[in-house]
Design a protein around this motif. Structure first.
Motif, PDB file in Angstrom:
ATOM      1  N   ASP A   8     -40.796  -6.088  15.863  1.00 58.00           N
ATOM      2  CA  ASP A   8     -41.880  -6.578  16.107  1.00 58.00           C
ATOM      3  C   ASP A   8     -42.951  -6.295  14.955  1.00 58.00           C
ATOM      4  O   ASP A   8     -43.539  -7.456  14.739  1.00 58.00           O
ATOM      5  CB  ASP A   8     -42.475  -6.094  17.493  1.00 58.00           C
ATOM      6  CG  ASP A   8     -41.607  -6.472  18.731  1.00 58.00           C
ATOM      7  OD1 ASP A   8     -40.833  -7.363  18.477  1.00 58.00           O
ATOM      8  OD2 ASP A   8     -41.820  -5.810  19.639  1.00 58.00           O
ATOM      9  N   ALA A  11     -41.892  -8.497  11.986  1.00 58.84           N
ATOM     10  CA  ALA A  11     -42.181 -10.133  11.984  1.00 58.84           C
ATOM     11  C   ALA A  11     -43.384 -10.095  12.096  1.00 58.84           C
ATOM     12  O   ALA A  11     -44.141 -11.262  11.346  1.00 58.84           O
ATOM     13  CB  ALA A  11     -41.561 -10.499  13.575  1.00 58.84           C
ATOM     14  N   ILE A  16     -42.779 -13.947  10.294  1.00 52.82           N
ATOM     15  CA  ILE A  16     -41.656 -14.523  10.430  1.00 52.82           C
ATOM     16  C   ILE A  16     -41.244 -14.217  11.866  1.00 52.82           C
ATOM     17  O   ILE A  16     -41.980 -13.397  12.530  1.00 52.82           O
ATOM     18  CB  ILE A  16     -40.541 -13.972   9.390  1.00 52.82           C
ATOM     19  CG1 ILE A  16     -40.445 -12.187   9.658  1.00 52.82           C
ATOM     20  CG2 ILE A  16     -40.672 -14.371   7.858  1.00 52.82           C
ATOM     21  CD1 ILE A  16     -39.033 -11.844   8.777  1.00 52.82           C
ATOM     22  N   SER A  17     -40.109 -14.944  12.313  1.00 53.57           N
ATOM     23  CA  SER A  17     -39.886 -14.841  13.712  1.00 53.57           C
ATOM     24  C   SER A  17     -39.174 -13.562  13.885  1.00 53.57           C
ATOM     25  O   SER A  17     -38.660 -12.670  12.865  1.00 53.57           O
ATOM     26  CB  SER A  17     -38.986 -15.823  14.207  1.00 53.57           C
ATOM     27  OG  SER A  17     -37.577 -15.650  13.479  1.00 53.57           O
ATOM     28  N   LYS A  18     -39.059 -13.049  15.355  1.00 57.41           N
ATOM     29  CA  LYS A  18     -38.435 -11.764  15.402  1.00 57.41           C
ATOM     30  C   LYS A  18     -37.041 -11.918  15.424  1.00 57.41           C
ATOM     31  O   LYS A  18     -36.313 -11.037  14.859  1.00 57.41           O
ATOM     32  CB  LYS A  18     -38.746 -11.416  17.058  1.00 57.41           C
ATOM     33  CG  LYS A  18     -40.322 -11.040  17.236  1.00 57.41           C
ATOM     34  CD  LYS A  18     -40.356 -10.775  18.819  1.00 57.41           C
ATOM     35  CE  LYS A  18     -41.696 -10.462  18.932  1.00 57.41           C
ATOM     36  NZ  LYS A  18     -41.965  -9.983  20.445  1.00 57.41           N
ATOM     37  N   ALA A  19     -36.243 -13.312  15.515  1.00 55.94           N
ATOM     38  CA  ALA A  19     -35.121 -12.993  15.220  1.00 55.94           C
ATOM     39  C   ALA A  19     -34.659 -13.271  13.662  1.00 55.94           C
ATOM     40  O   ALA A  19     -33.797 -12.378  13.307  1.00 55.94           O
ATOM     41  CB  ALA A  19     -34.464 -14.848  15.601  1.00 55.94           C
ATOM     42  N   ALA A  20     -35.610 -13.715  12.741  1.00 52.33           N
ATOM     43  CA  ALA A  20     -35.399 -13.510  11.370  1.00 52.33           C
ATOM     44  C   ALA A  20     -35.555 -12.133  10.908  1.00 52.33           C
ATOM     45  O   ALA A  20     -34.819 -11.547  10.103  1.00 52.33           O
ATOM     46  CB  ALA A  20     -36.399 -14.295  10.592  1.00 52.33           C
TER      47      ALA A  20
END
Length: 90
Positions: A8, A11, A16-20
């Motif tokens: 978290d 990101a 950036i996204s949490k997935a990235a």
């Protein structure tokens, strides 16, 4: 801070996204692990160095019975904090 908290924070800091962020963190841990498995060091200048060291076999004691036991040799991971990291913490 646990892994999800770190994801978290990464990101949010990087925008950036949490997935990235999760993918980046997983890649870092996987690459550090694979490099250490090969017996090589991982150095991040200003932050620290990971290395693998051999711990020799030794004799220990069972705390419940007091009996001697043989503790096998094994590899252990060591981390030495860099000057920048140590300075930021102190």
């Amino acid at each position: 801070m646990n892994k999800s908290d770190l994801i978290d924070a990464m990101a949010a800091d990087a925008g950036i996204s949490k997935a990235a962020a999760k993918s980046a963190l997983d890649s870092l841990t996987e690459n550090v692990t694979n490099t250490l498995k090969k017996g090589e060091k991982v150095s991040l200048v200003g932050w620290g160095t990971w290395s693998v060291s051999q711990r020799a076999a030794r004799t220990g004691r069972n705390p419940q019975t007091g009996a001697e036991i043989q503790i096998a040799a094994k590899n252990v991971v060591k981390f030495k904090a860099g000057a920048g990291f140590s300075g930021a913490v102190n």
